[in-house]
Design an enzyme around this catalytic site. Structure first.
Site, PDB file in Angstrom:
ATOM      1  N   LYS A 274     -10.661   1.058  -7.768  1.00 23.03           N
ATOM      2  CA  LYS A 274     -10.807   2.160  -6.753  1.00 23.03           C
ATOM      3  C   LYS A 274     -10.867   3.643  -7.254  1.00 23.03           C
ATOM      4  O   LYS A 274     -11.865   4.294  -7.138  1.00 23.03           O
ATOM      5  CB  LYS A 274      -9.364   2.411  -5.990  1.00 23.03           C
ATOM      6  CG  LYS A 274      -9.136   1.098  -5.274  1.00 23.03           C
ATOM      7  CD  LYS A 274      -7.922   1.131  -4.035  1.00 23.03           C
ATOM      8  CE  LYS A 274      -6.569   1.170  -5.142  1.00 23.03           C
ATOM      9  NZ  LYS A 274      -6.406  -0.194  -5.683  1.00 23.03           N
TER      10      LYS A 274
ATOM     11  N   CYS B 169       6.401   4.412   4.408  1.00 21.39           N
ATOM     12  CA  CYS B 169       6.413   3.598   3.358  1.00 21.39           C
ATOM     13  C   CYS B 169       7.478   3.597   2.422  1.00 21.39           C
ATOM     14  O   CYS B 169       7.895   2.713   1.830  1.00 21.39           O
ATOM     15  CB  CYS B 169       5.039   3.845   2.330  1.00 21.39           C
ATOM     16  SG  CYS B 169       4.803   5.423   1.841  1.00 21.39           S
TER      17      CYS B 169
ATOM     18  N   GLN C 210       1.671   5.968  -2.752  1.00 17.13           N
ATOM     19  CA  GLN C 210       0.682   7.328  -2.465  1.00 17.13           C
ATOM     20  C   GLN C 210       0.695   8.063  -3.681  1.00 17.13           C
ATOM     21  O   GLN C 210       1.915   8.005  -4.476  1.00 17.13           O
ATOM     22  CB  GLN C 210       1.155   7.862  -1.223  1.00 17.13           C
ATOM     23  CG  GLN C 210       0.756   7.386  -0.032  1.00 17.13           C
ATOM     24  CD  GLN C 210       0.768   7.908   1.423  1.00 17.13           C
ATOM     25  OE1 GLN C 210      -0.096   8.920   1.549  1.00 17.13           O
ATOM     26  NE2 GLN C 210       2.120   8.049   1.895  1.00 17.13           N
TER      27      GLN C 210
END
Lengths: 265, 771
Positions: free
Chosen positions: B80, B169, B377
């Site tokens: 990614k 999360c 994140q």
């Protein structure tokens, strides 16, 4: 003190050419292309290009070339070949040997590819395969997508936009013809990732059955460490040693299905 | 780059002259393509915080590579990250502000759009009060941006309706750390990976969601043969490949496994009585209040969780529980977990029980021994948790409920005393429910995609976008078109991380700077600039005191100075992490109270944690290496006796399957970014549903066929993928695809943990049919 004679040549050339350039002339513009075309002999580019791309053996044995429909259709996507260039007794070989004795001419800037070049698969007949070691091997194994699906080794990626889904899974040999003796074209197609650094992105992994198996077992190195079955050997130069122990999938992504959403290009 | 022939000729002529006078060296430089300039930065994706080098040429972001000098990630990155140059320069980036007119988003000027946003907020505040507006931020915004938004809404407007997607999360991990140790954030660091001999991976598909951490674990396991891995997960994700012990409980029934492991550890005298006596206390909740109990009470409580009893409850074989417990106690053990523990209606309890195992074995604060929550994140930790950008907290461990903490922040911010309300604001789910009831009149959404990421998404999509009289006003700031921008009244184009300078704080408390390397496309502006503009306009409209923010900050550097000051005398003290240090170093782990402090590898340990050396928590009676949980009540961490309750919606006859959602390696969260890289999109072009082959056979579902997934809330469709990953009776669907049939969050449940308020994404009851 180190001198650069090329720059002196360029400088002199610049001073000579500048007054004749239009103020709006720029690289790749129609005007500059037209003037460049006007400056050189009309037949010369075609001859020199073909002389580079057709090997001497093929030239001397024209009858071995298979008379395929695809090769007959070639002129639609490439510049017309001179019939004389296809035989051994044309002066082309002599020209080539003469050219060896003369100082090499300055390479001209490559012409800007036309939209037709970019969309060749759409607007012309399917391209024929050039005669290279990799192509011969891949042809026998019907393994073209190993490179052409992923773009590995600078192979042009397949772009079958607008084709029915069925054709995306058909064998490549259904449409593409192997052309013995054909050298890879020297024309540069615009890379899909133009604008990014070369080798910026790790090559993708094809969706072949072997690769799927290897993917599940995470044993890519079984082939890629030693080049087994013609697999390209891993060359992770410059990466930290820890990376070599990491899983291949961390960086390399596998093609699952060809693009289904062209809007996202 | 387009240059004219004349320009080229002139350049050549100049080059020749320069060559003649300087020996050619300069001329060679002029004619060669500009070399790539590499700039130190940090990855934009998960909370691992990989150090990266960004390649810039001719003002373009042309490449990314791992930073081999980075102290913890050592040059490793994942796919990614490598494709970020393409993602950042995607063709469909938002470039101009848009305003919805007659149902259609139309281009507008910044002034027109900002004036509309400020007017709507001001009008709402004046008519309905400060609590009629809300801010929904993100663990992907920079720390400075989240801090500024928090400052504006809590200290300027006077509402605690400040939330962020870390609620979806990480909230249970926060709840677990706070209720056990008194303060949020892990005490260990990635350094512990090199010392651990046992890795306990719970509810974490580390191989796909934190691949660089997994690679480090893998490298450790390859280097040392005595390294063992225990995996606790109802789904056999790729990490199961390296598991020495695999525990796969029924979804939602892992609490008995934790208790049973504790039972085995104590019964076999594998616990650490000295550590327990010195550093632990035991608590149980009775009649809604925590009550202290003794160690003996705890042992008695655990009698209900013998391996045999736990097997009946969880489905995990008793002998595997015993084996896992023995290995855990042998250690040194480092535990990692993510959403499998957090996204649960008993997420905080599950976190507590994880900490229990470390506490009773004394495996905390020593090399290789730590419970470590991984974050999904890049800036959920530094940006939202640390800056207090959630409805119940204030910066750096302060609480809105405590008058002293409110006063401290009001003073620092220059806010009128009493501006910050003492009552927590609405948590994420309640905030969107209030939006659906039209009680929230205006909402600012920053760098996140709730239109796709919220559970029970249909309800909240309607809340945001369904036309109706008195519909709340929604402003979305984002870099790409998303399933949320399509619902907004105003869309503001945002700069991406490489187009602005700011700080990300990752899982191991390391703050790292990412510098601006290229300009944002079109008229895009950084979120920081937009928030400053917004605040100034609210000041002009009289709903925020004049000069509260306007004129105080020009760059993110300015606000960083205030943030450092806000950490003074807290357990986070990072006054030593100056901007200059961040530019030169590859991040620093807080606490670091002085500019020469190297950063802290292990918290609560004398000699390593500077908080124990000076300030309100200082204790000079301790010897180096001794532990003190200085933020916990009576300086003792809490071992909780939690009942082993299951999920909020267990499967039944009508909905017999458990749906669990998650990610794949190549896509990140809602796919807003990764779907923009052609290669990543091709790797997983469509949504899939993992089904156990035994279930599939029973239902007559074949590999690759379409299946329909239905819950009490909605329906989604996906391609069947038969794999012995999920246990029988369970299916797994990633939530990365945005197309309507694949929008799996229409199916998930919005029930949430009563403590952390985190929704239970991981477990809901569904039925499965051939489509």
């Amino acid at each position: 003190m180190k001198w650069c004679p090329e720059f002196i040549v360029w400088a002199l050339l610049a001073l000579w050419l500048t007054p004749s350039c239009g103020s709006d002339g720029c690289w790749g513009s129609d005007k500059s292309k037209a003037s460049a075309e006007a400056e050189k002999p009309a037949a010369q580019p075609a001859v020199s290009e073909e002389a580079e791309s057709v090997p001497a053996e093929v030239v001397s044995k024209p009858s071995e070339k298979p008379p395929t429909a695809v090769s007959a259709a070639k002129p639609r996507q490439e510049k017309p070949r001179k019939p004389a260039a296809r035989t051994a007794d044309t002066p082309r070989v002599q020209d080539k040997s003469k050219a060896k004795r003369k100082p090499a001419p300055k390479p001209k800037p490559a012409a800007k590819p036309t939209p037709q070049d970019e969309e060749f698969a759409l607007n012309a007949f399917p391209p024929t395969l050039s005669d290279t070691k990799q192509h011969r091997k891949a042809w026998r194994r019907n393994d073209c997508l190993r490179c052409h699906e992923t773009g590995v080794g600078a192979a042009p990626e397949v772009r079958h936009k607008g084709m029915p889904d069925l054709l995306k899974v058909a064998k490549c040999r259904s449409c593409h013809v192997f052309e013995p003796g054909k050298k890879p074209t020297e024309r540069k197609r615009p890379p899909i990732d133009a604008g990014f650094a070369e080798f910026a992105f790790p090559p993708m992994i094809p969706a072949s059955a072997e690769h799927r198996k290897a993917w599940r077992k995470d044993d890519c190195l079984l082939c890629h460490e030693d080049g087994l079955m013609g697999a390209p050997k891993v060359r992770h130069k410059g990466l930290p040693p820890l990376t070599l122990k990491a899983k291949c999938r961390t960086c390399h992504v596998q093609v699952r299905v060809l693009d289904s959403d062209p809007k996202r290009h | 780059m387009r240059s004219t022939r004349r320009e080229f000729m002139k350049t050549a002529a100049v080059s020749a002259v320069v060559a003649a006078t300087s020996g050619g060296a300069v001329a060679e430089t002029v004619l060669r393509p500009e070399p790539i300039r590499w700039v130190k930065s940090v990855c934009r994706f998960c909370g691992t915080g990989c150090g990266v080098m960004l390649g810039v040429r001719d003002g373009r972001f042309v490449a990314l590579r791992g930073d081999a000098k980075h102290p913890t990630t050592k040059g490793l990155v994942c796919a990614k990250s490598l494709f970020l140059p393409k993602i950042v320069q995607a063709k469909d980036r938002l470039k101009v502000p848009q305003i919805r007119k007659n149902g259609v988003l139309k281009d507008a000027s910044w002034d027109e759009a900002m004036e509309l946003v400020a007017s709507k907020f001001a009008e709402s505040i004046q008519k309905h009060g400060p609590d009629s507006v809300a801010f929904y931020g993100s663990g992907q915004a920079m720390s400075e941006e989240s801090y500024l938004a928090n400052r504006l809404f809590k200290g300027g407007i006077g509402t605690n309706n400040v939330e962020g997607n870390p609620r979806l999360c990480m909230a249970s991990a926060v709840g677990g750390y706070v209720t056990t140790f008194g303060k949020d954030e892990p005490m260990g660091s990635y350094d512990d990976i090199d010392h651990a001999k046992v890795f306990f991976l719970v509810g974490s598909n580390t191989a796909e969601c934190h691949p660089v951490i997994f690679d480090r674990i893998l490298a450790t396991k390859q280097a040392r043969k005595d390294v063992l891995v225990i995996v606790l997960d109802p789904r056999r994700s790729p990490i199961a490949e390296i598991a020495d012990v695999m525990l796969d409980p029924k979804p939602g029934f892992d609490l008995p496994v934790f208790h049973s492991m504790a039972h085995v550890i104590i019964k076999e005298n594998l616990h650490d009585p000295d550590f327990i006596a010195k550093h632990c206390q035991f608590k149980i909740v009775k009649d809604g209040k925590p009550v202290n109990v003794s160690f003996d009470d705890y042992v008695k409580f655990l009698e209900g969780f013998t391996p045999r009893k736990a097997e009946l409850q969880s489905g995990v074989p008793a002998d595997q529980i015993v084996e896992a417990a023995r290995l855990f106690a042998k250690g040194p053990t480092m535990s990692f977990w993510t959403m499998g523990l957090n996204q649960r209606s008993r997420g905080v309890w599950a976190n507590n029980l994880m900490h229990n195992l470390h506490l009773i074995t004394g495996q905390i604060g020593k090399p290789g021994m730590t419970p470590f929550s991984l974050t999904g994140q890049p800036n959920a930790c530094g940006g939202v948790r640390d800056t207090g950008s959630l409805c119940h907290i204030l910066p750096y461990g302060r609480s809105v409920k405590k008058a002293k903490h409110r006063e401290e922040m009001e003073k620092l911010w220059g806010a009128k005393p009493g501006t910050i309300p003492p009552k927590p604001g609405l948590n994420t789910i309640e905030m969107f429910r209030a939006l659906a009831r039209d009680e929230i009149k205006a909402m600012l959404i920053l760098t996140t995609n709730p239109g796709q990421s919220l559970p029970n998404a249909s309800v909240y999509r309607d809340a945001m976008g369904k036309p109706r009289p008195g519909k709340p006003f929604i402003c979305v700031i984002d870099a790409y078109p998303t399933r949320t921008t399509e619902l907004a009244d105003v869309v503001l184009p945002a700069a991406m991380w490489s187009e602005k300078t700011g700080v990300f704080g990752m899982s191991e408390r390391r703050y790292q700077l990412h510098p601006k390397i290229i300009d944002a496309p079109g008229e895009s502006r950084s979120d920081f600039d937009v928030l400053l503009d917004f605040a100034t306009r609210l000041e002009e409209k009289g709903v925020v005191p004049k000069g509260y923010i306007g004129g105080k900050f020009k760059t993110t550097d300015d606000i960083w100075e205030e943030m450092r000051e806000a950490s003074r005398d807290t357990a986070y003290d990072f006054r030593g992490i100056t901007r200059e240090r961040l530019r030169n170093e590859r991040g620093v782990r807080w606490p670091a109270p002085t500019p020469n402090h190297p950063g802290t590898s292990r918290r609560f340990v004398k000699g390593e944690d500077p908080i124990l050396d000076a300030g309100p928590y200082a204790d000079n009676t301790l010897k180096p290496g001794e532990i003190k949980f200085y933020a916990a009540p009576k300086f003792r961490a809490t071992v909780w006796l939690r009942p082993p309750l299951g999920p909020s919606e267990p499967p039944d006859d009508e909905y017999p399957f458990v749906l669990s959602t998650g990610r794949v390696l190549e896509h990140w969260h809602t796919g807003t970014m990764t779907m923009r890289a052609r290669e990543l999109r091709r790797s997983y072009p469509e949504c899939f549903c993992e089904i156990n082959p035994k279930d599939a056979k029973r239902l007559g579902i074949k590999n690759g066929s379409r299946v329909k997934i239905t819950s009490r809330r909605g329906t989604a469709w996906a391609k069947a993928r038969l794999i012995a990953g999920p246990r029988e009776g369970m299916i797994f669907v990633p939530f990365c695809w945005e197309d309507d049939p694949s929008l799996i969050n229409r199916v998930t449940i919005d029930a949430y943990d009563p403590g952390s308020k985190q929704p239970e994404f991981k477990i809901c009851a569904v039925k499965l049919e051939k489509a």
